[in-house]
Design an enzyme around this catalytic site. Structure first.
Site, mmCIF file in Angstrom:
data_model
loop_
_atom_site.group_PDB
_atom_site.id
_atom_site.type_symbol
_atom_site.label_atom_id
_atom_site.label_comp_id
_atom_site.label_asym_id
_atom_site.label_seq_id
_atom_site.Cartn_x
_atom_site.Cartn_y
_atom_site.Cartn_z
ATOM 1 N N HIS A 140 0.861 -1.188 0.000
ATOM 2 C CA HIS A 140 0.000 0.000 0.000
ATOM 3 C C HIS A 140 0.895 1.235 0.000
ATOM 4 C CE1 HIS A 140 -3.766 2.084 1.930
ATOM 5 N NE2 HIS A 140 -3.142 2.878 1.078
ATOM 6 N N HIS A 193 -11.001 3.838 -4.339
ATOM 7 C CA HIS A 193 -10.791 4.772 -3.228
ATOM 8 C C HIS A 193 -11.996 5.679 -3.081
ATOM 9 C CE1 HIS A 193 -9.041 7.797 -0.608
ATOM 10 N NE2 HIS A 193 -7.985 7.011 -0.436
ATOM 11 N N HIS A 253 -10.510 1.051 -0.604
ATOM 12 C CA HIS A 253 -10.630 1.983 0.521
ATOM 13 C C HIS A 253 -12.088 2.434 0.494
ATOM 14 C CE1 HIS A 253 -8.998 5.769 2.745
ATOM 15 N NE2 HIS A 253 -10.320 5.754 2.828
ATOM 16 N N HIS A 261 -7.032 -0.502 4.829
ATOM 17 C CA HIS A 261 -7.569 0.273 5.960
ATOM 18 C C HIS A 261 -8.631 -0.482 6.751
ATOM 19 C CE1 HIS A 261 -5.251 3.775 4.975
ATOM 20 N NE2 HIS A 261 -5.779 3.871 3.775
ATOM 21 N N HIS A 316 -5.917 14.218 2.465
ATOM 22 C CA HIS A 316 -7.171 14.146 1.717
ATOM 23 C C HIS A 316 -7.684 15.515 1.281
ATOM 24 C CE1 HIS A 316 -7.576 9.849 2.001
ATOM 25 N NE2 HIS A 316 -7.055 9.970 3.201
ATOM 26 N N ASP A 327 1.069 2.814 3.612
ATOM 27 C CA ASP A 327 0.324 4.003 3.181
ATOM 28 C C ASP A 327 1.290 5.175 3.025
ATOM 29 O OD1 ASP A 327 -1.866 5.404 2.337
ATOM 30 O OD2 ASP A 327 -2.810 5.598 4.293
#
EC number: 3.5.1.5
Length: 573
Positions: free
Chosen positions: A141, A226, A253, A279, A327, A367
């Site tokens: 990831h 995602h 995700h 996640h 984000h 991540d």
């Protein structure tokens, strides 16, 4: 019969059967289960290198040539730590692959030499005595935001990156996606110089089968769904339909805000098909607050990322700012702030620790640069294991040592991500026939600073001192790239993993790269039951108001750790 004491034997040849080794400064101990290179009943013929030692002409070194099948390199007397066991052995490598695990030496003068471990004049030696060997880590990831993550990954013991991105674009910073064949081709070209295996994820957030197939032909080994692109039930169904047709994995995700549906709706859209659930954790995103309930599903392969590994007194506070940046949120907008706060739940972060220790969450990844740290996958895995031993005691089957727990945790960043992504035929464990992606550790630095990182049989990274010194060890000793990391070597010792459809469509010929393209195995039959040492499926219930977590009916108390091993003792900064 002459005898030798265990301490004297360990000084000469390294520890043997029944000896225990502490991993770094943790409370974790391993016990050697078997010694294939010597030890009790076999002592006296160990292959060791050095002045006045065994591996010399007509002694431990035979006259056999490479044409006779001798290995290119032998690692002597090393303790292998893998999902299948903890054993001491000599390990041979030839043509970049592991060719033998057993006893090396000269069969003309020594008994019990493995036929694939005959040391000849064309064989190099790496001294593994007193050291630990693991498979190269697989980070499944990774946000490809900057190329410097390659050095951080290699320097920590990672040899394979699976993820997506095009650089510091907003889409890449948030969503682990390399969209479209043009970007895929450019990223594959960019990765030529790195001694890492790469697998790129295309964008699966569409109901267009043609768009997904175009990316798979263009070099994507799988597709990523995602929430920032919209992980709706329709998108999930479409992506899995394409996956079943092509054999690739879908990494998802899920929808934190539950806009298009709740966790039950996502599971209904998945419809019993295999999927890699990124996640599956306490704060990384996905259906709030109950995404972790998917650990009980037989077809879901759950993974979590390292920023919450393990739960500490600093975890929750650190996460808010990270999430706002990753984000593309604005702290001045109340809705953005509420979105961020809904994802950071101490109770579920604490439960994530327990689920890892139970073997219910099967994979740990980074991540990278999108709330996680690529160079800390291995370290944070073992910190979690240490915290869980202190809190929960020994696992079933463990007593004098923690072999069961250690096998469980090493599988989370080696064999299990390999199985999930269709890579296990080539990498993911220390087994004969696989690519020699290996990491050699001094026990005191296990999980923190690799002694050597071997990529496709060639030393690519190492702890190395001053290059102008008279010997290799004067300070400053730093992780530095070696010959396997420069020139044309990475193209020879590393792979680009792609879907079979890309090979059939002529992608290798179109791009004409030096690095080899290798087709993944189909992922469509891989289930939770295939996750080595991590196939538990407990019932998890999370209260939607209080966020309290019950695992198999038992309330989880989220107790953050205030002190960790493998931390300030090893690092100045």
């Amino acid at each position: 019969m002459p005898e030798i004491s265990r301490p004297a034997y360990a000084d000469l040849f390294g520890p043997t059967t029944g000896d225990r080794i502490r991993l770094a400064d943790t409370d974790l101990l391993i016990e050697i289960e078997e010694d294939r290179s010597g030890g009790p009943g076999l002592a006296g013929d160990e292959a060791v290198f050095g002045g006045g030692k065994v591996i010399r002409e007509s002694m431990g070194q035979a006259r056999a040539t490479r044409a006779d099948g001798t290995p290119d390199t032998v690692i002597t007397g090393v303790v292998i730590v893998d999902h299948w066991g903890i054993v001491k052995a000599d390990v041979g490598m030839r043509d970049g692959r592991i060719t033998g695990i057993g006893k090396a030496g000269n069969p003309d003068t020594m008994d019990g030499v493995h036929p694939d471990l005959v040391i000849g004049p064309e064989t190099e030696i790496i001294a593994g005595n007193g050291r630990i060997l693991t498979a190269g880590a697989i980070d499944a990831h990774v946000h490809l935001i900057c190329p410097q993550i390659a050095d951080e990954a290699l320097g920590s013991g990672i040899t394979t990156l699976v993820g997506g991105g095009t650089g510091p674009a907003e889409g890449s910073k948030a969503t682990t996606v390399t969209p479209g064949p043009w970007h895929l081709a450019r990223m594959l070209e960019a990765m030529e110089e790195y001694p890492l295996n790469f697998g790129l994820l295309g964008k699966g957030n569409t109901v267009s089968h043609d768009a997904m197939l175009s990316q798979i032909r263009g070099g994507a080994l799988g597709l990523k769904l995602h929430e920032d692109w919209g992980s709706t039930p329709a998108v999930i169904d479409a992506a899995l339909t394409v996956a079943d047709r092509t054999g690739v994995q879908i990494a998802i995700h899920t929808d934190t805000l539950n806009e298009a549906g709740f966790v039950g709706d996502t599971l209904a859209a998945i419809g019993g098909r295999g999927i890699h659930a990124y996640h599956t954790e306490g704060a990384g995103g996905g259906h709030a607050p109950d995404i972790m309930s998917v650990v009980s599903e037989p077809h879901v392969l759950p993974s979590s990322t390292n920023p919450t590994r393990p739960f500490t007194v600093n975890t929750a506070e650190e996460h808010l700012d990270m999430l706002m940046v990753c984000h593309h949120l604005n702290p001045a907008v109340p809705e953005d702030l509420a979105f961020a706060e809904s994802r950071i739940r101490p109770s579920t972060i604490g439960a994530e620790d327990i689920l890892h220790d139970l073997g219910a969450i099967s994979i740990i990844s980074s991540d990278a640069q999108a709330m996680g740290r690529v160079g800390e996958v291995i370290m944070r895995t073992w910190q979690t294991a240490h915290v869980m031993k202190r809190r929960r005691g020994a696992l079933p089957g463990d007593g004098r040592a923690d072999n069961h727990r250690v096998r469980r945790y090493v599988a989370k960043y080696t064999i299990n991500p390999a199985l999930a992504q269709g890579l296990a035929r080539e990498i993911g464990s220390v087994e004969t026939g696989k690519l020699a992606d290996l990491v050699l550790w001094e026990p005191a630095f296990f999980g923190v600073k690799p002694h050597l990182v071997i990529k496709g049989g060639q030393i690519a990274y190492a702890q190395m001192g001053d290059a102008n010194a008279s010997i290799p060890t004067p300070q400053p000793i730093l992780p530095r790239p070696m010959f396997g990391a420069i020139g044309r070597a990475p193209a020879s010792n590393s792979f680009n993993f792609v879907a079979p459809l890309a090979i059939e469509d002529g992608l290798p010929e179109r791009l004409s790269l030096g690095k080899r393209f290798v087709a993944i195995e189909s992922t469509r039959g891989v289930t939770k039951a295939d996750m080595r040492e991590n196939d538990a499926r407990p019932r998890v219930r999370i209260d939607p108001d209080s966020f309290a977590v019950h695992i198999d009916g038992e309330l989880v108390e989220a107790t953050p750790a205030a002190e960790l091993p493998m931390a300030q003792r090893y690092f100045l900064f």
